[in-house]
Design a protein around this motif. Structure first.
Motif, PDB file in Angstrom:
ATOM      1  N   SER A 142     -16.825  -1.977 -47.250  1.00 51.70           N
ATOM      2  CA  SER A 142     -17.778  -1.848 -48.343  1.00 51.70           C
ATOM      3  C   SER A 142     -18.162  -3.247 -48.814  1.00 51.70           C
ATOM      4  O   SER A 142     -17.305  -4.033 -49.231  1.00 51.70           O
ATOM      5  CB  SER A 142     -17.153  -1.059 -49.497  1.00 51.70           C
ATOM      6  N   ARG A 168     -25.818   0.412 -50.585  1.00 53.37           N
ATOM      7  CA  ARG A 168     -25.905   1.829 -50.182  1.00 53.37           C
ATOM      8  C   ARG A 168     -26.474   1.943 -48.775  1.00 53.37           C
ATOM      9  O   ARG A 168     -26.015   2.758 -47.972  1.00 53.37           O
ATOM     10  CB  ARG A 168     -26.797   2.599 -51.147  1.00 53.37           C
ATOM     11  N   ALA A 212     -27.924  10.696 -45.025  1.00 56.28           N
ATOM     12  CA  ALA A 212     -26.595  10.115 -45.249  1.00 56.28           C
ATOM     13  C   ALA A 212     -26.383   9.782 -46.722  1.00 56.28           C
ATOM     14  O   ALA A 212     -25.284   9.962 -47.260  1.00 56.28           O
ATOM     15  CB  ALA A 212     -26.435   8.860 -44.386  1.00 56.28           C
ATOM     16  N   ARG A 220     -23.866   1.188 -46.150  1.00 58.73           N
ATOM     17  CA  ARG A 220     -22.935   2.303 -45.957  1.00 58.73           C
ATOM     18  C   ARG A 220     -23.598   3.438 -45.185  1.00 58.73           C
ATOM     19  O   ARG A 220     -22.988   4.041 -44.293  1.00 58.73           O
ATOM     20  CB  ARG A 220     -22.441   2.830 -47.299  1.00 58.73           C
ATOM     21  N   ALA A 221     -24.857   3.730 -45.533  1.00 63.51           N
ATOM     22  CA  ALA A 221     -25.561   4.827 -44.867  1.00 63.51           C
ATOM     23  C   ALA A 221     -25.788   4.523 -43.393  1.00 63.51           C
ATOM     24  O   ALA A 221     -25.646   5.409 -42.537  1.00 63.51           O
ATOM     25  CB  ALA A 221     -26.890   5.092 -45.569  1.00 63.51           C
ATOM     26  N   ALA A 248     -23.926   2.627 -41.506  1.00 62.41           N
ATOM     27  CA  ALA A 248     -22.635   2.754 -40.833  1.00 62.41           C
ATOM     28  C   ALA A 248     -22.370   4.220 -40.490  1.00 62.41           C
ATOM     29  O   ALA A 248     -21.927   4.553 -39.384  1.00 62.41           O
ATOM     30  CB  ALA A 248     -21.528   2.191 -41.713  1.00 62.41           C
ATOM     31  N   ARG A 249     -22.686   5.107 -41.437  1.00 64.14           N
ATOM     32  CA  ARG A 249     -22.500   6.540 -41.199  1.00 64.14           C
ATOM     33  C   ARG A 249     -23.425   7.027 -40.084  1.00 64.14           C
ATOM     34  O   ARG A 249     -23.003   7.760 -39.180  1.00 64.14           O
ATOM     35  CB  ARG A 249     -22.767   7.322 -42.483  1.00 64.14           C
ATOM     36  N   VAL A 250     -24.692   6.620 -40.120  1.00 61.66           N
ATOM     37  CA  VAL A 250     -25.658   7.031 -39.098  1.00 61.66           C
ATOM     38  C   VAL A 250     -25.260   6.508 -37.722  1.00 61.66           C
ATOM     39  O   VAL A 250     -25.387   7.217 -36.701  1.00 61.66           O
ATOM     40  CB  VAL A 250     -27.073   6.545 -39.480  1.00 61.66           C
ATOM     41  N   GLU A 285     -23.714  11.344 -49.777  1.00 65.75           N
ATOM     42  CA  GLU A 285     -22.891  10.595 -50.735  1.00 65.75           C
ATOM     43  C   GLU A 285     -23.000  11.171 -52.144  1.00 65.75           C
ATOM     44  O   GLU A 285     -22.303  10.722 -53.053  1.00 65.75           O
ATOM     45  CB  GLU A 285     -23.317   9.126 -50.766  1.00 65.75           C
ATOM     46  N   GLU A 289     -32.738   9.983 -41.354  1.00 65.10           N
ATOM     47  CA  GLU A 289     -31.285  10.114 -41.180  1.00 65.10           C
ATOM     48  C   GLU A 289     -30.547   9.337 -42.255  1.00 65.10           C
ATOM     49  O   GLU A 289     -29.519   9.790 -42.778  1.00 65.10           O
ATOM     50  CB  GLU A 289     -30.870   9.592 -39.800  1.00 65.10           C
ATOM     51  N   ALA A 304     -17.205   2.271 -38.338  1.00 62.53           N
ATOM     52  CA  ALA A 304     -16.490   1.939 -39.567  1.00 62.53           C
ATOM     53  C   ALA A 304     -16.972   0.581 -40.048  1.00 62.53           C
ATOM     54  O   ALA A 304     -17.198  -0.330 -39.254  1.00 62.53           O
ATOM     55  CB  ALA A 304     -14.989   1.904 -39.308  1.00 62.53           C
ATOM     56  N   GLY A 326     -22.259   5.826 -36.790  1.00 66.40           N
ATOM     57  CA  GLY A 326     -20.934   6.301 -36.418  1.00 66.40           C
ATOM     58  C   GLY A 326     -19.909   5.194 -36.276  1.00 66.40           C
ATOM     59  O   GLY A 326     -19.016   5.264 -35.422  1.00 66.40           O
TER      60      GLY A 326
END
Length: 319
Positions: A213, A198, A176, A201-202, A204-206, A180, A172, A210, A208
Motif C-alpha cells: 500500500s 486507490r 475493482a 491498489r485497483a 494490482a487487483r486487476v 473496495e 475493470e 501483490a 492479479g
C-alpha cells in the motif's frame, strides 16, 4: 470610497495545507508566504491567527480573500476534505471574500507568466473562455469567462462527476474500486492524491499481483516500478478524458489549464503520457478539442496570485 487598509490577507485553504500571504500594495505579488499544516489547527481562525502572529509580524489586515477547497454559501464555508467549517465573521477582519479554490486559480490565469506554464499540446492558449482543473487532496474544477468588464470566474464541484472510464480496462479498474466499497466511483476517487493510491491498489487487483500500500508521493517516486509506472500512465490518460469533458462543457476555447499539487511533481511524465491524445479523443468533437491548447501550471502559489488579483480588482469598491 476609500479602499480597505493594507496589508490584505490572501489564503489558499486546502484539505491538507493552508497557504497564506500578504498583499502590501494593490497589484503586488503576495509576500510573507507561509504554508501551515491544516492538521495542526482545529479551525481556520486558529490557522489565520497563527499565520498573522508567527509569519506576518502580528499585522491586522484590512481585507482578506480566502480560496477554500469546498462549497461556499455567502460568508460560510465547509471544506470537502477537512473538518474545517464556519463563517468569515469569526476571523476579525473588516472585509473578507470567499472564493472556491479553483475559482481563485481561474482568476490567476491571465496573471501567470510564460515560464509558469508548461505546454501540453495544441495551440497556445488564447482569449476566450478558459478552464482550470487539477488533482490535489481532491479534484478541483473552475472556469474563467471574458466580459466587457473583465474576467469573471466560475466556481464548481466538477471533481464529483462520474469517473471517466473510456475502455474495458478502465471499467475493470472501476469494478475493482467498487469491490473496495465505493458504490459509485466519481472522478475525484481516482484523479487526486488519495485517488492515485486507490488506482494503484485497483490495478494490482486487476493485474492479479501483490503490491504494498503506497501513498501518492511514494508512487510518483517509484516510477521504475512497473505497477507504479502503469498507475501514473492510467492516471494521466483518465485525466485527459476528464479534461476534455470539462473543455466541452465550458466551451473552453481559450485554453485548459492543469493545476493542483500532484502534477507539478511529475511534469515530464505528464508530457510524455497519453494525456493530450485522450483529451482530444471524442467521436463527434475531436476537431473542436484539437484546437484547444492545454497547459500545466508550475507557478508555486497560483491560487494566492488569484486571490490577490481579485482583491486588487474588487476591494476598492467594498466597505
Amino acid at each position: 470610497m476609500r479602499a480597505p487598509e493594507l496589508p490584505w490577507l490572501v489564503a489558499d485553504i486546502g484539505g491538507t495545507n493552508a497557504r497564506f500571504g500578504l498583499v502590501t500594495a494593490p497589484g503586488a505579488a503576495p509576500s510573507h508566504v507561509a504554508v501551515l499544516s491544516g492538521a495542526v489547527y482545529p479551525t481556520l481562525p486558529d490557522a489565520v491567527a497563527a499565520y498573522l502572529s508567527e509569519h506576518a509580524g502580528g499585522v491586522r489586515p484590512g481585507a482578506a480573500c480566502l480560496a477554500v477547497a469546498g462549497p461556499i454559501d455567502g460568508d460560510r464555508y465547509r471544506l470537502t476534505n477537512s473538518p474545517w467549517a464556519g463563517s468569515t465573521r469569526d476571523l476579525d477582519v473588516p472585509y473578507v471574500k470567499l472564493l472556491n479554490d479553483f475559482e481563485a486559480l481561474a482568476v490567476s490565469l491571465p496573471h501567470l507568466r510564460a515560464d509558469e506554464l508548461v505546454p501540453l499540446g495544441g495551440p497556445e492558449p488564447s482569449y476566450g473562455v478558459k478552464a482550470v482543473l487539477g488533482p490535489g487532496t481532491g479534484l478541483g474544477v473552475g472556469g474563467l469567462v471574458p466580459t466587457d468588464h473583465g474576467w469573471v470566474p466560475i466556481p464548481g464541484e466538477g471533481g464529483h462527476v462520474t469517473v471517466p472510464a473510456a475502455d474495458d480496462r478502465e471499467l475493470e479498474i472501476v469494478r475493482a474500486l467498487r469491490a473496495e466499497g465505493l458504490d459509485q466511483v466519481v472522478a475525484e476517487h481516482v484523479l487526486s492524491g488519495p485517488g492515485l493510491a486507490r488506482l494503484h491498489r485497483a490495478l494490482a487487483r486487476v493485474n492479479g499481483v501483490a503490491a504494498p500500500s503506497l501513498a501518492a508521493s511514494e508512487i510518483v517516486a517509484r516510477l521504475g516500478d512497473p505497477l507504479c509506472a502503469e498507475t501514473v500512465e492510467v492516471f494521466c490518460g483518465m485525466l485527459g478524458s476528464f479534461a476534455g469533458n470539462v473543455a466541452l462543457t465550458l466551451g473552453a476555447r481559450g485554453g485548459v489549464y492543469l493545476g493542483g499539487g500532484v502534477l507539478p511533481r511529475i511534469v515530464e511524465r505528464v508530457c510524455a503520457s497519453n494525456f493530450r491524445a485522450r483529451f482530444a479523443t471524442n467521436p463527434d468533437m475531436s476537431a473542436y478539442l484539437a484546437e484547444i491548447g492545454t497547459s500545466l501550471i508550475v507557478a508555486p502559489q497560483p491560487a494566492l496570485t488569484g486571490a490577490a488579483a481579485w482583491l486588487t480588482q474588487h476591494a476598492p469598491a467594498t466597505r
